[in-house]
Design an enzyme around this catalytic site. Structure first.
Site, short mmCIF file in Angstrom:
data_model
loop_
_atom_site.label_atom_id
_atom_site.label_comp_id
_atom_site.label_asym_id
_atom_site.label_seq_id
_atom_site.Cartn_x
_atom_site.Cartn_y
_atom_site.Cartn_z
N THR A 37 29.02 14.10 -81.28
CA THR A 37 29.43 15.34 -80.60
C THR A 37 30.13 15.01 -79.29
O THR A 37 29.89 13.97 -78.68
CB THR A 37 28.21 16.21 -80.26
OG1 THR A 37 27.36 15.48 -79.36
CG2 THR A 37 27.42 16.58 -81.49
N GLY A 38 30.98 15.92 -78.84
CA GLY A 38 31.54 15.93 -77.50
C GLY A 38 31.96 14.60 -76.93
O GLY A 38 32.76 13.85 -77.49
N THR A 40 30.31 11.83 -76.54
CA THR A 40 29.95 10.64 -77.33
C THR A 40 30.96 10.41 -78.45
O THR A 40 31.33 9.27 -78.74
CB THR A 40 28.53 10.80 -77.93
OG1 THR A 40 27.62 11.15 -76.90
CG2 THR A 40 28.08 9.52 -78.59
N ARG A 67 25.59 24.40 -74.55
CA ARG A 67 24.14 24.53 -74.72
C ARG A 67 23.73 24.42 -76.18
O ARG A 67 22.60 24.03 -76.49
CB ARG A 67 23.67 25.87 -74.17
CG ARG A 67 23.54 25.92 -72.64
CD ARG A 67 22.88 27.20 -72.19
NE ARG A 67 22.45 27.13 -70.81
CZ ARG A 67 21.59 27.97 -70.24
NH1 ARG A 67 21.07 28.95 -70.98
NH2 ARG A 67 21.24 27.86 -68.99
N LYS A 140 9.17 12.63 -85.91
CA LYS A 140 8.22 13.18 -86.89
C LYS A 140 8.48 12.61 -88.27
O LYS A 140 7.55 12.29 -89.02
CB LYS A 140 8.35 14.71 -86.93
CG LYS A 140 7.52 15.36 -88.03
CD LYS A 140 7.65 16.88 -88.03
CE LYS A 140 6.85 17.49 -89.17
NZ LYS A 140 6.85 18.97 -89.13
N HIS A 272 -11.49 -4.04 -48.05
CA HIS A 272 -12.19 -3.09 -48.92
C HIS A 272 -11.88 -1.65 -48.54
O HIS A 272 -12.77 -0.80 -48.44
CB HIS A 272 -13.69 -3.36 -48.92
CG HIS A 272 -14.05 -4.71 -49.48
ND1 HIS A 272 -13.84 -5.04 -50.79
CD2 HIS A 272 -14.56 -5.82 -48.88
CE1 HIS A 272 -14.23 -6.29 -51.00
NE2 HIS A 272 -14.67 -6.78 -49.85
N GLY A 301 -8.95 -12.91 -45.66
CA GLY A 301 -8.65 -12.36 -46.97
C GLY A 301 -8.27 -10.90 -46.96
O GLY A 301 -8.28 -10.24 -48.00
N ARG A 506 -13.09 18.82 -40.58
CA ARG A 506 -13.89 17.70 -41.07
C ARG A 506 -13.00 16.73 -41.84
O ARG A 506 -12.04 17.14 -42.49
CB ARG A 506 -14.98 18.25 -42.02
CG ARG A 506 -16.02 17.22 -42.44
CD ARG A 506 -17.02 17.84 -43.37
NE ARG A 506 -16.46 18.06 -44.71
CZ ARG A 506 -17.13 18.63 -45.71
NH1 ARG A 506 -18.37 19.06 -45.52
NH2 ARG A 506 -16.56 18.79 -46.88
#
Length: 510
Positions: A37-38, A40, A67, A140, A272, A301, A506
């Site tokens: 298509t188009g 490509t 689209r 699929k 840590h 370390g 907090r």
């Protein structure tokens, strides 16, 4: 049985043409009929290769501004038919539907368009309909069709058809189907998250296609993986592969240093996930020296991070220490030469990008999600709770301590003096234990806590903490407040000339 099938036809419709030419040439060499298509189609024609326009098959042109191009029974019938099903074979003949053995398709760059800051109209146009439908249909029906859904898979596909002269096994087709559903599910997740950016739907969809197998997890007997684009955040200049624990410490270091991003030279050392040293000074060299003094034992370390370029003088000091990772916005050439002297030392340049706005962690048989803690206590947030108000210098230390406290595991108490971390009590089951741990640690490294500032991640339910702090020499306190017994702590501070401010926020970190 391998259920081998020979490719005789292919539908090719891609947004990106990179790497496509060798595949098209090989398919043409093998006598494969190509539909397209188009853009490509033009690309293939420009290679001097014959191609059948999809509109010749469907008798419909590309409509609605592109689209709708491939959404037609003659296209999807050619992909979804079962070649071992007599009814399907008969219907293909009845309706003159061509068999399609290969679908090569990619998707409009939706995520890149969103990231570019494009208009909503442009973003919506990048929601692929035909492409995603072709991918799902071909994947699929992997029993008869192979789906190539990403430029990343072109090389493998080309190798397969070259090696086997266009003959593919069912195992090959099923493997590519798995790749295709990975592409489609990731794409749909990105679209959903765009529409749900304000969390109107209480739904969590996470998809990361950049996965990396780590040497192991937290311990050698645990498997470990990292999913994300590390290179978006860092440029790695030197050193060994980062481990699971390295990555956790790097994450903690980056989040902590963001609090000081635009401040004077600041250096932090983490172990840590908690800061064991942090200082702010006029020079980065002095900031590092004073950060190290906070706990030279734990620094061994550790992970080091700076908010400024690491210069030669700082690098020479760092080089004396065994450390796992050094992070900075940049390294001078001389500093880099020094720090590369240890072959395993990891050197990272941090890029200027935003961290995620949400935190996600596993919990029970599900996950917990929360907004990032994006509140940093500021001078205007402070409410003086005591008769004596803190001085400007004390306020600077209190806010400095509060930033560290926010990024330290609860229950935590942080002690600061002169914009230097003296010690912190981390991850304790009681606030008193956290304070006593911090005081003991500070004293063991010969810190004079006279005039020091104390930060707490949550309120004091009793006045015991402020009493212990006063006896250690601490003269100013920052805490969120909110206890029904706040007044007891306020009264003690008033009676003992301790300035205390409350933030109303907090900062638990579990």
């Amino acid at each position: 049985m391998s259920n081998e099938k020979t490719i005789k036809s292919a539908l090719i419709s891609v947004f990106s043409k990179d790497g496509l030419a060798p595949i098209v040439k090989k398919l043409n060499e093998q006598g494969v009929t190509i539909y397209s298509t188009g853009g490509t189609q033009k690309f293939i024609n420009d290679l001097g290769i014959n191609v059948v326009p999809v509109e010749d098959v469907t008798s419909y042109p590309s409509i609605l501004g592109g689209r709708v191009k491939t959404l037609h029974p003659k296209v999807f019938g050619g992909i979804l038919n079962r070649q071992n099903h007599d009814g399907d074979v008969a219907e293909l003949a009845e309706y003159e539907i061509p068999q399609i053995d290969v679908v090569i398709v990619d998707l409009y760059p939706f995520e890149k368009t969103v990231a570019s800051g494009a208009s909503e109209q442009d973003i919506i146009e990048k929601i692929d309909i035909g492409g995603i439908s072709l991918i799902r249909a071909a994947a699929k029906n992997y029993a008869d069709v192979i789906c190539v859904s990403s430029v990343d898979d072109y090389a493998e596909f080309l190798e397969l058809i070259s090696k086997n002269n266009g003959i593919l096994t069912e195992a090959d087709r099923k493997r590519f189907a798995g790749k295709a559903f990975n592409v489609s599910s990731h794409y749909d997740t990105a679209i959903f998250n765009y529409f749900n950016k304000n969390h109107d739907e209480a739904a969590l969809k996470i998809s990361e296609t950049n996965g990396k197998v780590l040497r192991y997890g937290e311990n050698p007997h645990q498997r470990g993986f990292f999913f994300g684009n590390f290179d978006d955040l860092f440029t790695k200049l030197h050193g060994k592969e980062l481990s699971y624990n390295n990555l956790l410490d790097v994450d903690a270091a980056v989040n902590l240093m963001l609090e000081f991003k635009n401040d004077a030279p600041t250096f932090a050392i983490l172990k840590h996930n908690n800061a064991c040293g942090l200082a702010q000074r006029n020079t980065l060299h002095q900031a590092y020296v004073d950060a190290l003094a906070g706990d030279p034992v734990s620094a061994f370390g550790g992970v080091l991070i700076s908010n400024k370029e690491i210069d030669l003088a700082t690098a020479e000091e760092i080089h004396k220490l065994f450390c796992e990772v050094v992070i900075a916005p940049s390294f001078s050439p001389e500093a880099l030469s020094i720090l590369k002297g240890k072959k395993n030392r990891i050197l990272l340049v941090i890029h200027d990008i935003e961290m995620p706005k949400t935190n996600v962690r596993s919990c029970l048989n599900g996950v917990l999600v929360q907004d990032r803690n994006n509140i940093t206590d500021k001078a205007e947030d402070l409410k003086t709770a005591t008769n004596i108000a803190p001085t400007d210098a004390q306020i600077e230390d209190l806010l400095f301590a509060s930033k560290i406290c926010k990024h330290t595991k609860s229950n935590t108490i942080v002690l600061v003096k002169g914009k230097q971390l003296c010690a912190s009590g981390t991850g304790q089951t009681s606030r008193v234990d956290a304070l006593q741990q911090a005081i003991h640690k500070a004293q063991s490294f010969n810190f004079d806590l006279s005039g020091a500032a104390m930060a707490s991640d949550a309120f004091f339910p009793f006045p015991d903490c402020v009493e212990i702090a006063k006896n250690a020499g601490i003269t100013s306190v920052i805490q969120p407040g909110g206890s029904i017994k706040d007044q007891l702590s306020i009264d003690y501070c008033n009676d003992n000339n301790v300035a205390m401010v409350m933030t109303g926020t907090r900062h638990f970190k579990h």
